[in-house]
Write a protein that holds these residues in place. Sequence first.
Motif, PDB file in Angstrom:
ATOM      1  N   VAL A   1     -27.428 -22.204 -33.986  1.00 35.43           N
ATOM      2  CA  VAL A   1     -27.985 -22.904 -35.140  1.00 35.43           C
ATOM      3  C   VAL A   1     -29.092 -22.034 -35.714  1.00 35.43           C
ATOM      4  O   VAL A   1     -30.019 -21.648 -34.994  1.00 35.43           O
ATOM      5  CB  VAL A   1     -28.544 -24.289 -34.749  1.00 35.43           C
ATOM      6  N   THR A   2     -29.001 -21.729 -37.018  1.00 33.57           N
ATOM      7  CA  THR A   2     -30.002 -20.891 -37.676  1.00 33.57           C
ATOM      8  C   THR A   2     -30.718 -21.716 -38.740  1.00 33.57           C
ATOM      9  O   THR A   2     -30.085 -22.229 -39.661  1.00 33.57           O
ATOM     10  CB  THR A   2     -29.365 -19.659 -38.333  1.00 33.57           C
ATOM     11  N   VAL A   3     -32.021 -21.837 -38.595  1.00 31.79           N
ATOM     12  CA  VAL A   3     -32.857 -22.521 -39.581  1.00 31.79           C
ATOM     13  C   VAL A   3     -33.653 -21.454 -40.317  1.00 31.79           C
ATOM     14  O   VAL A   3     -34.430 -20.711 -39.702  1.00 31.79           O
ATOM     15  CB  VAL A   3     -33.805 -23.544 -38.922  1.00 31.79           C
ATOM     16  N   THR A   4     -33.456 -21.366 -41.630  1.00 33.14           N
ATOM     17  CA  THR A   4     -34.141 -20.358 -42.445  1.00 33.14           C
ATOM     18  C   THR A   4     -35.094 -21.050 -43.404  1.00 33.14           C
ATOM     19  O   THR A   4     -34.687 -21.899 -44.199  1.00 33.14           O
ATOM     20  CB  THR A   4     -33.130 -19.511 -43.236  1.00 33.14           C
ATOM     21  N   PHE A   5     -36.368 -20.685 -43.328  1.00 33.27           N
ATOM     22  CA  PHE A   5     -37.396 -21.270 -44.192  1.00 33.27           C
ATOM     23  C   PHE A   5     -37.687 -20.343 -45.369  1.00 33.27           C
ATOM     24  O   PHE A   5     -37.437 -19.140 -45.314  1.00 33.27           O
ATOM     25  CB  PHE A   5     -38.683 -21.519 -43.400  1.00 33.27           C
ATOM     26  N   SER A   6     -38.218 -20.919 -46.447  1.00 33.60           N
ATOM     27  CA  SER A   6     -38.577 -20.142 -47.627  1.00 33.60           C
ATOM     28  C   SER A   6     -39.804 -19.271 -47.388  1.00 33.60           C
ATOM     29  O   SER A   6     -40.057 -18.332 -48.143  1.00 33.60           O
ATOM     30  CB  SER A   6     -38.837 -21.082 -48.809  1.00 33.60           C
ATOM     31  N   GLU A   7     -40.559 -19.591 -46.346  1.00 36.16           N
ATOM     32  CA  GLU A   7     -41.728 -18.805 -45.947  1.00 36.16           C
ATOM     33  C   GLU A   7     -41.967 -19.065 -44.467  1.00 36.16           C
ATOM     34  O   GLU A   7     -41.325 -19.932 -43.861  1.00 36.16           O
ATOM     35  CB  GLU A   7     -42.953 -19.203 -46.781  1.00 36.16           C
TER      36      GLU A   7
ATOM     37  N   ILE B   1     -29.999 -24.845 -43.107  1.00 34.85           N
ATOM     38  CA  ILE B   1     -29.499 -24.864 -41.738  1.00 34.85           C
ATOM     39  C   ILE B   1     -28.048 -24.414 -41.740  1.00 34.85           C
ATOM     40  O   ILE B   1     -27.242 -24.904 -42.533  1.00 34.85           O
ATOM     41  CB  ILE B   1     -29.602 -26.265 -41.112  1.00 34.85           C
ATOM     42  N   ALA B   2     -27.709 -23.487 -40.857  1.00 38.53           N
ATOM     43  CA  ALA B   2     -26.337 -22.980 -40.764  1.00 38.53           C
ATOM     44  C   ALA B   2     -25.920 -22.911 -39.307  1.00 38.53           C
ATOM     45  O   ALA B   2     -26.739 -22.636 -38.419  1.00 38.53           O
ATOM     46  CB  ALA B   2     -26.227 -21.597 -41.408  1.00 38.53           C
ATOM     47  N   LEU B   3     -24.624 -23.188 -39.039  1.00 35.87           N
ATOM     48  CA  LEU B   3     -24.050 -23.086 -37.704  1.00 35.87           C
ATOM     49  C   LEU B   3     -23.076 -21.914 -37.653  1.00 35.87           C
ATOM     50  O   LEU B   3     -22.347 -21.666 -38.613  1.00 35.87           O
ATOM     51  CB  LEU B   3     -23.319 -24.369 -37.318  1.00 35.87           C
TER      52      LEU B   3
END
Length: 247
Positions: free
Chosen positions: A136-142, A121-123
């Motif tokens: 807010v950016t939520v990045t998943f592994s897939e 999670i990054a702001l």
Amino acid sequence: TSSNYEIDTKKPTVAISFSDTELAIGETATATFAFSEEIKGFTSSDISQYGTLGTFSGFSTTDNITWTAIFTPPASVEQRSPGQFSLTVLGMADLFGNEIGGGSMTVKGYTIDTVRPTSTIALGDSTLTAGESTTVTVTFSEAVPGFTADDLTASNGSLGTFVSSDSGITWTASYTPDADLASTTNVVTLDNTGIADAAGNAGSGAASSANFTIDTVRPTATITVADTALKIGETSLVTIVFSQAVS
């Protein structure tokens, strides 16, 4: 004319199928080995070239022709696009002793996904003031389809609707801090157990953003004049007191 005798010079063959071709964490499939004729016996020791693909156990049959076993996929393996792997059945023979022909058999069209999705999670902004919001950016592994803010906890603010432009891997939404608030300790936290990848594997644990600060309290001021009745030649001290330090 001689007495009757039998001839069998036909090698047995085998076809392999799986009851489930999309395996996720905790799932198994029934593997069926259909031989062309009765064979003398069949166990996992007769199969090679599957060690990294999973394990077979619990072989059983009612007619020595069709055998079933439980196939368990390995942990932490991900192959989302339909693939194939080869099994080699060795040493099998029919009742006349003809060993199986054909060598390796290829099992096609299966997927294995025993990997749990993870997240970061990054702001976009780590210092928020009155009237500001951030991404807010939520990045998943897939890919995680259908992700929403329901599994997120946002300190001292609210999240908008999450959208993805890359098929569910990266999700973004706006974060708006509460009004009239000053806080130096704030994070956005995701409960990974509430999300799942396309295969249905749930995440594990939680992920949190870096800390960010919020100050949405606008400064106020009071002004006092020491002498409110001024005449020729006089001055007075004017004092301005702010509710917080200003520059």
